[in-house]
Design a protein around this motif. Sequence first.
Motif, PDB file in Angstrom:
ATOM      1  N   GLU A 166       5.732  -2.441  10.180  1.00 33.33           N
ATOM      2  CA  GLU A 166       4.509  -2.787  10.904  1.00 33.33           C
ATOM      3  C   GLU A 166       3.586  -1.593  11.054  1.00 33.33           C
ATOM      4  N   SER A 167       4.146  -0.436  11.326  1.00 31.87           N
ATOM      5  CA  SER A 167       3.316   0.751  11.561  1.00 31.87           C
ATOM      6  C   SER A 167       2.986   1.499  10.285  1.00 31.87           C
ATOM      7  N   ASP A 168       3.826   1.389   9.251  1.00 29.50           N
ATOM      8  CA  ASP A 168       3.593   2.166   8.019  1.00 29.50           C
ATOM      9  C   ASP A 168       2.378   1.665   7.245  1.00 29.50           C
ATOM     10  N   GLN A 169       2.407   0.420   6.802  1.00 28.30           N
ATOM     11  CA  GLN A 169       1.354  -0.187   5.995  1.00 28.30           C
ATOM     12  C   GLN A 169       0.851   0.773   4.910  1.00 28.30           C
ATOM     13  N   PRO A 170       1.732   1.186   4.006  1.00 27.80           N
ATOM     14  CA  PRO A 170       1.341   2.184   3.006  1.00 27.80           C
ATOM     15  C   PRO A 170       0.468   1.606   1.892  1.00 27.80           C
ATOM     16  N   TYR A 171       0.649   0.306   1.598  1.00 27.99           N
ATOM     17  CA  TYR A 171      -0.116  -0.305   0.517  1.00 27.99           C
ATOM     18  C   TYR A 171      -1.433  -0.853   1.066  1.00 27.99           C
ATOM     19  N   PRO A 172      -2.552  -0.641   0.388  1.00 20.91           N
ATOM     20  CA  PRO A 172      -3.819  -1.229   0.835  1.00 20.91           C
ATOM     21  C   PRO A 172      -3.706  -2.749   0.916  1.00 20.91           C
ATOM     22  N   GLU A 173      -4.304  -3.307   1.936  1.00 20.54           N
ATOM     23  CA  GLU A 173      -4.244  -4.751   2.155  1.00 20.54           C
ATOM     24  C   GLU A 173      -5.308  -5.447   1.307  1.00 20.54           C
ATOM     25  N   LEU A 174      -4.951  -6.584   0.715  1.00 18.91           N
ATOM     26  CA  LEU A 174      -5.923  -7.340  -0.074  1.00 18.91           C
ATOM     27  C   LEU A 174      -6.822  -8.158   0.844  1.00 18.91           C
ATOM     28  N   PRO A 175      -8.075  -8.406   0.459  1.00 17.36           N
ATOM     29  CA  PRO A 175      -8.955  -9.269   1.261  1.00 17.36           C
ATOM     30  C   PRO A 175      -8.510 -10.722   1.154  1.00 17.36           C
ATOM     31  N   TYR A 176      -9.152 -11.590   1.923  1.00 18.54           N
ATOM     32  CA  TYR A 176      -8.756 -13.012   1.907  1.00 18.54           C
ATOM     33  C   TYR A 176      -8.983 -13.628   0.534  1.00 18.54           C
ATOM     34  N   ASP A 177      -9.956 -13.130  -0.224  1.00 15.93           N
ATOM     35  CA  ASP A 177     -10.174 -13.567  -1.602  1.00 15.93           C
ATOM     36  C   ASP A 177      -9.929 -12.366  -2.516  1.00 15.93           C
ATOM     37  N   PRO A 178      -8.750 -12.276  -3.129  1.00 12.54           N
ATOM     38  CA  PRO A 178      -8.396 -11.069  -3.887  1.00 12.54           C
ATOM     39  C   PRO A 178      -8.804 -11.103  -5.362  1.00 12.54           C
ATOM     40  N   ARG A 179      -9.680 -12.045  -5.728  1.00 15.32           N
ATOM     41  CA  ARG A 179     -10.035 -12.185  -7.137  1.00 15.32           C
ATOM     42  C   ARG A 179     -11.125 -11.190  -7.547  1.00 15.32           C
ATOM     43  N   VAL A 180     -11.071 -10.800  -8.817  1.00 14.73           N
ATOM     44  CA  VAL A 180     -12.131  -9.998  -9.421  1.00 14.73           C
ATOM     45  C   VAL A 180     -13.067 -10.956 -10.144  1.00 14.73           C
ATOM     46  N   ASP A 181     -14.364 -10.886  -9.845  1.00 20.97           N
ATOM     47  CA  ASP A 181     -15.335 -11.807 -10.425  1.00 20.97           C
ATOM     48  C   ASP A 181     -16.188 -11.099 -11.474  1.00 20.97           C
ATOM     49  N   VAL A 182     -16.529 -11.834 -12.531  1.00 19.54           N
ATOM     50  CA  VAL A 182     -17.481 -11.353 -13.534  1.00 19.54           C
ATOM     51  C   VAL A 182     -18.859 -11.867 -13.126  1.00 19.54           C
ATOM     52  N   THR A 183     -19.759 -10.966 -12.767  1.00 22.42           N
ATOM     53  CA  THR A 183     -21.080 -11.368 -12.263  1.00 22.42           C
ATOM     54  C   THR A 183     -22.163 -11.282 -13.327  1.00 22.42           C
TER      55      THR A 183
END
Length: 573
Positions: free
Chosen positions: A168-185
């Motif tokens: 709980e306190s470590d959280q070493p990995y970055p957290e993904l956002p609610y939409d973790p997709r990469v979009d082509v714009t």
Amino acid sequence: MTWMCGCYGLVLLVLGVMGQKLPTRDEGLFQMQIRDKALFHDSSVLPDGAEISGYLFRDTPKRYYFVVEEDNTPLLVTVTPCDAPLEWRLTLQELPEDRSGEGSGEPEPLEQQKQQVTANEGTELFTYKGNDVESFISTSSPSGLYQLEIISTEKDSNFKIYSTTTPESDQPYPELPYDPRVDVTALGRTTVTLAWKPTPTGSIMGQPIQYCVVINKEHNFKSLCAAEAKMSLDDVFMIAPKPGRDFSPFDFAHFGFVPSENDFKDRSLTTNRALSNKMSRTYIPKPKVADMQKICIGNKNIFTVTDLKPDTQYYFDVFAVNTGTNMSTAYVGTFARTKEEAKQKTVELKDGKVTDVFIKRKGSKFLRFAPVSSHQRVTLFVHACLDAVQVQVRRDGKLVLSQNVEGVRQFQLRGKPKAKYLIRVRGSRKGASTLKVLASTRAGGKQPFPALPEDTRIKAFDKLRTCSSVTVAWLGTQERNKYCVYRREVSESYGEEHRRREQNQCAGPESRRKSEKVLCKYFHSANLQKAVTTETITGLEAGKSYLLDVYVVGHSGHSVKYQSKLVKTRKYC
């Protein structure tokens, strides 16, 4: 919690050495251990709250062990495959009763635990097989001896392990956002623009985050270490030595061993061969750098990838990297095919007619010649007005000509009944190209372009230079042609670069002012050795610079300009 582990042959040694009990998380000890890279570099020791890297030989498992001292302890174990799918299993061996109380620091109980692990498989808590980043997490784990076994059945492979009792306190990995997709714009012929939601770890929690984008033509990656393993030069290091050849100390150091010199001298040939055979693996060649690249762009979450090839499929992955811990999380990657090159209209050539062609810098044009009547040969004239161009000719799809053309060139192509010719002209890298092209099936007759000598320079005689005149000479041919001379006064700053930019051989005398004309005359010589003519140009001003041009005009009116010559009259006479 006490953390320890071992591989098959190292279990007895490691478990015996690491016999003392530790508190669940002694932060001071943890910080000291995590700074000691030698302790964790590809070794068998798992620190609490830090990520380690490891290496597996194919079909050779590794076992990691650690002790949870107290009941109801949170536990997180994350395994990241880098090169190949892995199989891993987490099991629990309960502690004996005399280990549940206050620890004495004596190693005997651990010897008993070791014997239990050897004799008992324990309770299986979690198993996984694949190449995803996978975790076992428990909010309340019982005390006991935990064993993590990993194996790669496809090939030798890198991997990473992260384990902690304070998830709980470590959280070493970055957290993904609610939409973790990469979009082509946006999508172009050579560019692709990507966008993604920022990680809360950076935008909300204020952690140091940067994004790294990986581009390749094969597939998406599920972890940054998988992408880096594909690009890594370590594959070159892993070339297997020949049977019977010893390893160097560097080889062993790479795998976490630091042997003494005597260790190498005393090893038997049998051991050496066994290790050599274990190293003998087949490796996928390292991809070309141009086919795969990693670009770290700071904390921006919009990025345009450039210099791509048209009509090519690319895979794009984005990784959020915590620059403080160097640990990363993968977004859901995407892929896209760049747009095709704009289809060019094919220019139709008419038999015996000159066609003007303009090509952009580094561009190309397609010309089509389809003779109506049967023919034995095709005569192709190409007049490159500026820099050299590349000409390719295909007859019914078969390549019959590939040449670089500078100035005027004539080519004879063998004909075929109902044959069609596709001519591709590639422009110069320096700038736009202009040329004249003529294709003809008519035999004999006067040629549309005048014949040219191999050397089209104009020579000025310095000793014959006066304050009001200059004398020049140029080469001719055996063909009687008309030559017209023009002059133009230029400034003192006019140099070779200006002259080169104005060197358009296709611009004829009709583009010049009448006041610039000096004379026109006919000239030829049956003896090429004597095919040279001279001319003295008078009426010039003292100390002035002039640009001289000679045009040779063909029978059909098409002209070709010799290389311009910059001259200067004497200032004092």
